[in-house]
Design an enzyme around this catalytic site. Structure first.
Site, short mmCIF file in Angstrom:
data_model
loop_
_atom_site.label_atom_id
_atom_site.label_comp_id
_atom_site.label_asym_id
_atom_site.label_seq_id
_atom_site.Cartn_x
_atom_site.Cartn_y
_atom_site.Cartn_z
N ASP A 182 0.85 -1.19 0.00
CA ASP A 182 0.00 0.00 0.00
C ASP A 182 0.88 1.24 0.00
O ASP A 182 2.12 1.13 -0.03
CB ASP A 182 -0.97 -0.01 1.20
CG ASP A 182 -2.31 0.65 0.86
OD1 ASP A 182 -2.29 1.83 0.45
OD2 ASP A 182 -3.35 -0.01 1.00
N HIS A 230 -2.92 3.16 -4.53
CA HIS A 230 -2.29 2.65 -3.30
C HIS A 230 -0.89 2.10 -3.58
O HIS A 230 -0.53 1.01 -3.10
CB HIS A 230 -3.17 1.57 -2.65
CG HIS A 230 -4.42 2.12 -2.01
ND1 HIS A 230 -4.41 2.77 -0.81
CD2 HIS A 230 -5.71 2.13 -2.43
CE1 HIS A 230 -5.65 3.15 -0.50
NE2 HIS A 230 -6.45 2.78 -1.48
N GLU A 276 -10.07 2.84 -4.86
CA GLU A 276 -9.61 4.20 -4.56
C GLU A 276 -8.45 4.64 -5.46
O GLU A 276 -7.36 4.92 -4.97
CB GLU A 276 -9.22 4.29 -3.09
CG GLU A 276 -10.38 3.97 -2.17
CD GLU A 276 -10.02 3.98 -0.69
OE1 GLU A 276 -10.86 4.41 0.11
OE2 GLU A 276 -8.90 3.55 -0.32
C1 TNX Z 1 -10.86 1.86 2.66
S1 TNX Z 1 -11.62 -1.00 1.81
C2 TNX Z 1 -9.81 1.22 2.07
C3 TNX Z 1 -8.56 1.03 2.83
C4 TNX Z 1 -8.60 1.70 4.17
C5 TNX Z 1 -9.96 1.48 4.80
C6 TNX Z 1 -10.09 2.03 6.17
C7 TNX Z 1 -10.69 -0.49 0.68
C8 TNX Z 1 -10.76 -1.24 -0.52
N1 TNX Z 1 -9.92 0.60 0.86
O1 TNX Z 1 -7.46 1.46 2.06
O2 TNX Z 1 -7.59 1.19 4.96
O3 TNX Z 1 -10.94 2.07 3.97
O4 TNX Z 1 -11.29 1.63 6.78
#
Ligand code: TNX
Length: 557
Positions: free
Chosen positions: A203, A273, A337
């Protein structure tokens, strides 16, 4: 005087016993997840010194599991429970009969014998987990306890899981956890008959797996120069933080997991990420960097550049090594994301969009289509190696090629849509399965967490089949909870966030809806809590009205 006291005590005991007998407590075997069919009988089987028999010819994995059980029993009871290959009408005997069904088992205990017939090696393992939980909790202490009451209650059990995919996730990027802790995490998953660990290895805040072709990825990409303090985004503690697993360590964890029935699904999160990798290979980003391994949480706008061929060569090289290390049929490629701001400005990305003829429509930008291209290209590579991809539900936006599995995290809607479109789905909605959220409303006493609220009861209330059209129900492979570790630095805190919500999760995964009963599972949890204490796990007692983790201050909402 002394006589009076004794009389009073006796009277009080009789009173207590008679008032207890008025309360209708349905008897259970105190096993979590609760087996599907349990018939209690009178009497008990004496375990200490009982011989353990293993049907000749059953596979090596099952045999090893039975032998290990015999050894742990011998150590715990202080009397040798000899392991034999063969059959007997006495003692504890295990056999395999495929007609019992996949992952299924039957246990029949009477005063003379314990007979287990399992459908396969998984069923053998699950029968052992059930028996272990029925034994005195000292079984889990790792040291001899010859004075415990080493009996098994006479009972008939027939058991099989509801879902085939029973997962738990672990983020080791935001904070790193050593091999020993990963194994401890796997052990408690196995105790709950779970069979998949989703291991989030890379990440923005650190790359945690050695890749031989790119040694600096782990050496430098795993180290951040500091970490934000609490939830204060503008701070940085300035303390170097790092850690990664060598390939030897990965192999060790993978084979340990396999021995206890767990397949590890590695995640290489892409194309977002990726700051850990971009720090080391800035040429893989749109701007060319420089990039830092991130010291803060959240979503970075700096992501891999799909306009450059070099990016795909990198991804393929990394995945090629990952696929050799992990025998899992699934490789998780993230997909969540991924901001498109850099892609909009990047000449290479725009050139790629033009060449591919990607155009925006009412629902999706050309850049979203570009992410579809990344997913499809990586999927094709993974498929060519005989494996399948899993991605977070963002991969559904736009187009998605057949054969992908979707993890529905931003709610259940993504999962419902995916299943309806014919994709396999694993349900992991934030609303019920984010174990990084608070587990009680006493946030003043609970250790600082990312926010939200996911209580034991909330986890327990989830039904993955809710809202799924009948025709799509076969696509719901199962359920998983996610444990992101932005705010979790220590093994104690990690376990505290995991337990006992893991117990609730395991019943959602294993039990048919009619079997679920919040009062019953809470009663069984008192027993499980003793197991946790014996085995040295830290756990949250909010279900019993006790809040907080000693030494860790409460957080604000
Ligand atoms: C969302 S769940 C994210 C993570 C974070 C998390 C914190 C997901 C696919 N992505 O990168 O750690 O929220 O709750």
């Amino acid at each position: 005087m002394r006589k009076n006291v004794i009389l009073y005590c006796a009277a009080a005991l009789i009173l207590m016993a008679s008032s207890c007998s008025n309360i209708q407590m349905p008897e259970t075997v105190n096993v979590i997840p609760e087996p599907q069919n349990v018939t209690l009988k009178d009497g008990a089987f004496k375990v200490a010194g009982a011989a353990v028999y293993c049907q000749p010819g059953i596979d090596g994995i099952a045999t090893a599991r039975i032998e290990k059980f015999a050894n742990v029993l011998s150590n715990a009871t202080g009397k040798k429970c000899a392991f034999n290959s063969g059959k007997s009408a006495k003692g504890i005997s295990f056999s395999v009969d495929p007609s019992v069904g996949k992952e299924s088992y039957c246990i029949d205990i009477d005063k003379r014998s314990v007979k287990v017939v399992a459908g396969d090696a998984s069923g053998i393992l699950y029968s052992i987990q059930t028996l272990s939980q029925m034994l005195p909790v000292e079984f889990f202490s790792g040291v001899p306890a010859p004075h415990a009451d080493w009996v098994l209650r006479c009972v008939s059990i027939k058991d099989q899981p509801r879902f085939g995919y029973r997962g738990m996730h672990m983020d080791v990027s935001r904070h790193f956890f050593p091999v020993e802790e990963v194994k401890k995490y796997l052990d408690v998953m196995a105790l709950h008959k779970m069979n998949r660990l989703h291991w989030h290895l890379t990440d923005d805040q650190g790359w945690r797996i050695e890749i031989r072709k790119y040694p600096e990825l782990a050496q430098k990409g795993s180290v951040r120069k500091g970490t934000m303090i609490g939830r204060n985004w503008s701070t940085n503690d300035g303390i170097e933080y790092g850690g990664y697993y060598t390939q030897d360590e990965i192999r060790d964890v993978v084979s340990y997991a396999e021995s206890i029935g767990i397949t590890i699904i590695p995640e290489i999160d892409l194309p977002g990420h990726m700051m850990g990798a971009l720090h080391v290979y800035p040429q893989l980003g749109c701007t060319g960097g420089p990039y830092e391994v991130w010291h803060q949480w959240g979503v970075s706008e700096q992501v891999l550049c799909p306009g450059k061929e070099e990016t795909f060569a990198f991804i393929e090289d990394v995945l090629a090594e990952v696929m050799v290390l992990f025998p899992s049929e699934y490789i998780h490629i993230g997909g969540d994301e991924c901001p498109k701001t850099e892609w909009e400005k990047c000449p290479d990305c725009q050139k790629r969009i033009k060449e591919l003829g990607l155009t925006a429509d009412a629902g999706h930008s050309a850049e979203t289509r570009l992410q579809n291209y990344v997913t499809a290209r990586v999927q094709e590579f993974v498929n060519r190696h005989g494996k399948k991809i899993i991605g977070w539900d963002e991969i559904l936006e736009g187009e998605l090629a057949e054969g992908a599995t979707v993890m529905s995290w931003r709610g259940v809607e993504g999962g419902i849509e995916a299943a309806s479109r014919g994709f396999d789905v694993i349900m992991v909605p934030t609303s019920h399965f984010y174990f990084d959220y608070y587990q009680s409303d006493r946030t003043d006493l609970e250790p600082l967490s990312i926010g939200g609220n996911v209580t034991f009861e909330k986890v327990y209330s989830f039904d993955p089949m809710n809202g799924i059209p009948e025709s799509a129900s076969k696509h719901i492979l199962g359920v998983q909870a996610n444990l992101w570790t932005e705010y979790i630095r220590t093994p104690e805190h990690l376990e505290y966030m995991l337990l006992p919500r893991l117990d609730a999760l395991s019943e959602v995964q294993w039990c048919s809806p009619e079997k679920r009963d919040l009062d019953r599972v809470k009663r069984s949890l008192e027993h499980m809590g003793q197991i946790y204490d014996q085995a040295g796990y830290t756990w949250c007692k909010a279900v019993f009205g006790e809040y907080g983790l000693p030494g860790m201050p409460g957080g604000r909402n």
